[in-house]
Design a protein around this motif. Structure first.
Motif, short mmCIF file in Angstrom:
data_model
loop_
_atom_site.label_atom_id
_atom_site.label_comp_id
_atom_site.label_asym_id
_atom_site.label_seq_id
_atom_site.Cartn_x
_atom_site.Cartn_y
_atom_site.Cartn_z
N ARG A 178 44.68 63.40 60.34
CA ARG A 178 45.34 63.87 58.89
C ARG A 178 44.27 64.18 58.19
N LEU A 179 43.31 65.06 58.59
CA LEU A 179 42.33 65.62 57.72
C LEU A 179 42.42 67.38 57.72
N THR A 180 43.73 67.75 57.91
CA THR A 180 43.81 69.27 58.15
C THR A 180 43.44 69.90 56.58
N ALA A 181 43.68 69.17 55.68
CA ALA A 181 43.43 69.85 54.24
C ALA A 181 42.21 69.81 53.96
N MET A 182 41.09 68.71 54.57
CA MET A 182 39.75 69.04 54.28
C MET A 182 39.04 69.87 55.40
N ALA A 183 39.70 70.64 56.34
CA ALA A 183 39.11 71.25 57.14
C ALA A 183 37.89 72.13 56.70
N GLY A 184 38.07 72.79 55.67
CA GLY A 184 37.06 73.58 55.09
C GLY A 184 35.74 72.94 54.23
N ARG A 185 36.08 71.53 54.11
CA ARG A 185 34.95 71.07 53.31
C ARG A 185 33.81 70.70 54.16
N GLN A 186 32.46 70.34 53.43
CA GLN A 186 31.28 70.31 54.08
C GLN A 186 31.35 68.62 54.46
N ILE A 187 30.97 68.48 55.69
CA ILE A 187 31.27 67.06 56.22
C ILE A 187 30.75 66.00 55.44
N GLY A 188 29.79 66.09 54.56
CA GLY A 188 29.29 65.25 53.83
C GLY A 188 30.13 64.73 52.21
N GLU A 189 31.07 65.59 52.25
CA GLU A 189 32.11 65.58 51.18
C GLU A 189 33.29 64.58 51.41
N LEU A 190 33.23 64.17 52.49
CA LEU A 190 34.39 63.15 53.06
C LEU A 190 33.89 61.85 52.61
N SER A 191 34.91 60.86 52.61
CA SER A 191 34.75 59.49 52.10
C SER A 191 34.37 58.69 53.59
N GLY A 192 34.07 57.49 53.54
CA GLY A 192 33.53 56.79 54.58
C GLY A 192 34.63 56.65 55.79
N GLY A 193 36.04 56.56 55.37
CA GLY A 193 37.03 56.61 56.29
C GLY A 193 37.45 57.97 56.79
N GLU A 194 37.37 58.92 55.86
CA GLU A 194 37.48 60.36 56.62
C GLU A 194 36.42 60.68 57.45
N ARG A 195 35.25 60.42 57.29
CA ARG A 195 34.28 60.62 58.03
C ARG A 195 34.47 59.98 59.62
N ARG A 196 34.83 58.80 59.85
CA ARG A 196 35.05 58.03 60.93
C ARG A 196 36.29 58.98 61.70
N ARG A 197 37.35 59.47 60.75
CA ARG A 197 38.45 60.30 61.26
C ARG A 197 38.12 61.21 61.84
N ALA A 198 36.99 62.03 61.23
CA ALA A 198 36.60 63.41 61.60
C ALA A 198 35.84 63.24 62.84
N LEU A 199 35.20 62.32 63.13
CA LEU A 199 34.29 61.80 64.59
C LEU A 199 35.32 61.64 65.70
N ILE A 200 36.37 60.77 65.21
CA ILE A 200 37.31 60.50 66.12
C ILE A 200 38.25 61.72 66.55
N ALA A 201 38.58 62.77 65.42
CA ALA A 201 39.06 63.89 65.79
C ALA A 201 38.37 64.89 66.89
N ARG A 202 36.89 64.79 66.59
CA ARG A 202 36.14 65.37 67.57
C ARG A 202 36.08 64.89 68.99
N ALA A 203 36.04 63.52 69.19
CA ALA A 203 36.22 62.85 70.30
C ALA A 203 37.58 63.37 71.06
N LEU A 204 38.83 63.35 70.13
CA LEU A 204 40.03 63.83 70.73
C LEU A 204 39.96 65.21 71.21
N THR A 205 39.12 66.13 70.79
CA THR A 205 38.95 67.45 71.43
C THR A 205 38.31 67.53 72.52
N GLN A 206 37.55 66.43 72.92
CA GLN A 206 36.93 66.25 74.23
C GLN A 206 38.08 65.97 75.35
N GLN A 207 39.39 65.43 74.89
CA GLN A 207 40.37 65.19 75.80
C GLN A 207 40.03 64.40 76.97
#
Lengths: 258, 284
Positions: free
Chosen positions: A134-163
């Motif tokens: 659920r971070l599609t709306a934040m896709a274009g943001r600089q990574i530091g603009e995310l909140s603490g929880g969103e940052r974890r979710r971004a890193l988890i999304a990255r792990a998901l792309t490793q499949q």
């Protein structure tokens, strides 16, 4: 348990008699345990217990002195794409000029090989992973603009792309408030329902006891592993943490701490 | 109106100014590209160390009657590799290792120069730079080295980005992070060599750090940071050479101070991030 293509007998993670360390200092002593596919497993233990070393050994980043690591029945250094990984958040430079979607796309880099650029297919996978957390709306943001929880979710999304079917997460709850942590656990549980195996290093014993299927209690060697209720006995905790921890269980929740 | 046109055109009617502008623009553009990686990885100290260390090589080459750039280049490269090796061993702190090596190499340069009877301004220009003394050979050599550096950054952009942002994850993904680290140090050594004549040993670090840092305040992605940094570097070269021409001051100092001025403006007024918009709150 979910039926797997490579047979139900294959453990998601099978660690046999692994010893490892740095410059002669032992960090892991004859560590042996197994994790079944499709479960949410916690790796707990005090600071300096060897959790990060164990994760590095599983990822093939650190060569053990002895012993064997098998991921889904395959021994040795894991292939690119078989294990997904999320490092501790404080290892990441959040001021770095990258967008959220750039970061998520990095999960594809390992499988691409040198020089090759990510293509349309990689971008699709990254977009789907962003949608998943659920971070599609934040896709274009600089990574530091995310909140603490969103940052974890971004890193988890990255792990998901490793499949990878096995996901290793190092301290995903550190510094999160209760609501954000709850969100993250729901995400983890739904990933497990989709067939992923999650192995999560954490300091939050209560959370592992309440919400996880499996726990590994480590302090250089394995103190106990299995169902959290069996692992978190006063005796085992006392042995791992070298002090008396209180264990209070009610119907809905658990408290483990001082 | 014609006066204004003449004002802007006059410096470039001289060939040494054309050469100087070309050399300065090429060097500051490529320095900003590599410098973006340097500041994001917190390597500014190495960026200062390599030019100083190269002075040892320049002096040795001078004493032997060899090409000064080749001497400086070899010294910068050896220093870069030694720093990479020692910091990977992890016995002493990285910045301590850098300090030991570069001051040693610099002192070697001073030692050799102090024994030279024919001490010339030629050697001196390496310390403070003399962009208006470059010949066409220097310009072409600079352009060739810059092209190689840019090509490498373009080819390995993905690897350089991943390793700079999250080295742990990059390593876990199977990227050869040790090679990437060494490669970046070699790029830095190459930029150092071509920057020596433009701004001199003392000011090379300014070309690496200042335009890139200015660009970081204005951009959100590494690729645009590199492009904007290069543009700021080129613009600083142009403005700096005008200042040098009309105020009759050192060209290298004028270029660097123009870049410094651009940084201060960006630091104060960068949209959303400048000190002025944030006020005194100091919140992130």
């Amino acid at each position: 348990m979910t039926e797997r293509a490579d047979g139900p007998s294959a453990w998601a993670l099978d660690i046999r008699d692994v010893s490892a360390g740095y410059d002669g200092h032992e960090a892991l002593d004859s560590v042996t345990f197994r994790i079944e596919p499709g479960c949410l497993a916690g790796l707990v233990g005090p600071n300096g217990a060897g959790k990060s070393t164990l994760i590095k050994v599983i990822l093939g980043m650190h060569k053990p002195w002895s012993g064997e690591v098998s991921v889904f029945g395959r021994a040795g250094k894991p292939r690119a794409g078989s294990v997904s990984y999320t490092p501790q958040v404080d290892l990441v430079d959040w001021q770095f000029p990258v967008t959220v979607s750039d970061v998520v796309l990095m999960g594809r880099y390992g499988g691409l090989g040198v020089i090759r650029r990510p293509g349309a297919r990689d971008r699709e996978i990254a977009a789907a992973a962003l949608e998943r957390v659920r971070l599609t709306a934040m896709a274009g943001r600089q990574i530091g603009e995310l909140s603490g929880g969103e940052r974890r979710r971004a890193l988890i999304a990255r792990a998901l792309t490793q499949q990878g079917d096995l996901m290793l997460l190092d301290e995903p709850f550190a510094g999160l408030d209760a609501a954000a942590q709850h969100d993250l656990i729901s995400l983890f549980q739904s990933l497990v329902e989709e067939g992923k195996t999650l192995f999560i290093a954490t300091h939050d014993l209560s959370c592992v006891d309440e919400d996880f299927d499996h726990a590994v209690l480590l302090n250089k060697r394995i103190i106990a592993f299995g169902r959290p209720a069996d692992v978190f006995t006063p005796e085992s905790l006392n042995e791992a943490y070298d002090r008396h921890l209180m264990v209070v269980r009610s119907d809905q929740s658990t408290f483990i701490g001082l | 109106m014609e006066g204004i046109v003449d004002f802007f055109r006059e410096p470039w009617t001289f060939e040494f100014m054309q050469r100087g502008l070309l050399a300065a623009a090429i060097v500051s553009a490529v320095a900003a590209v590599v410098g973006s990686l340097v500041i994001l990885k917190g390597m500014a100290f190495i960026g200062n160390a390599l030019p100083h260390a190269s002075f040892g090589g320049v002096a040795v080459a001078f004493a032997l009657g060899e090409n000064l750039y080749v001497g400086g280049g070899i010294a910068a490269l050896l220093t870069a590799l030694a720093i990479g090796y020692i910091s990977r061993r992890g016995v002493i702190r990285n910045d301590t290792a850098i300090g030991i090596i570069f001051v040693g190499a610099f002192a070697l340069g001073i030692l050799i120069v102090s024994r030279q009877d024919n001490y010339t301004g030629d050697l001196f220009s390496f310390v403070f730079g003399n962009v208006l003394a470059v010949n066409w050979n220097d310009v072409w050599l600079t352009a060739a080295v810059a092209a190689v550096v840019l090509l490498i950054v373009l080819l390995f952009y993905k690897e350089l980005l991943f390793n700079a942002f999250d080295p742990t994850m990059a390593q876990a993904s199977g990227l050869p992070v040790a090679w990437i680290e060494y490669g970046l140090l070699v790029l830095l050594a190459l930029v150092t060599v071509i920057a020596l004549q433009t701004v001199g040993i003392v000011l090379v670090v300014a070309l690496l750090v200042t335009p890139a840092a200015t660009a970081q305040l204005l951009t959100r992605r590494l690729s645009t940071m590199m492009l904007v940094g290069a543009a700021i570097g080129v613009a600083s070269s142009v403005v700096g050479l005008y200042v040098a021409w009309y105020a009759d001051v050192s060209a290298s100092a004028a270029i660097v101070l123009t870049a410094t001025g651009a940084f201060i403006v960006a630091f104060l007024f960068a949209p959303g991030r400048g000190a002025v918009w944030r006020g005194g709150a100091g919140s992130a």
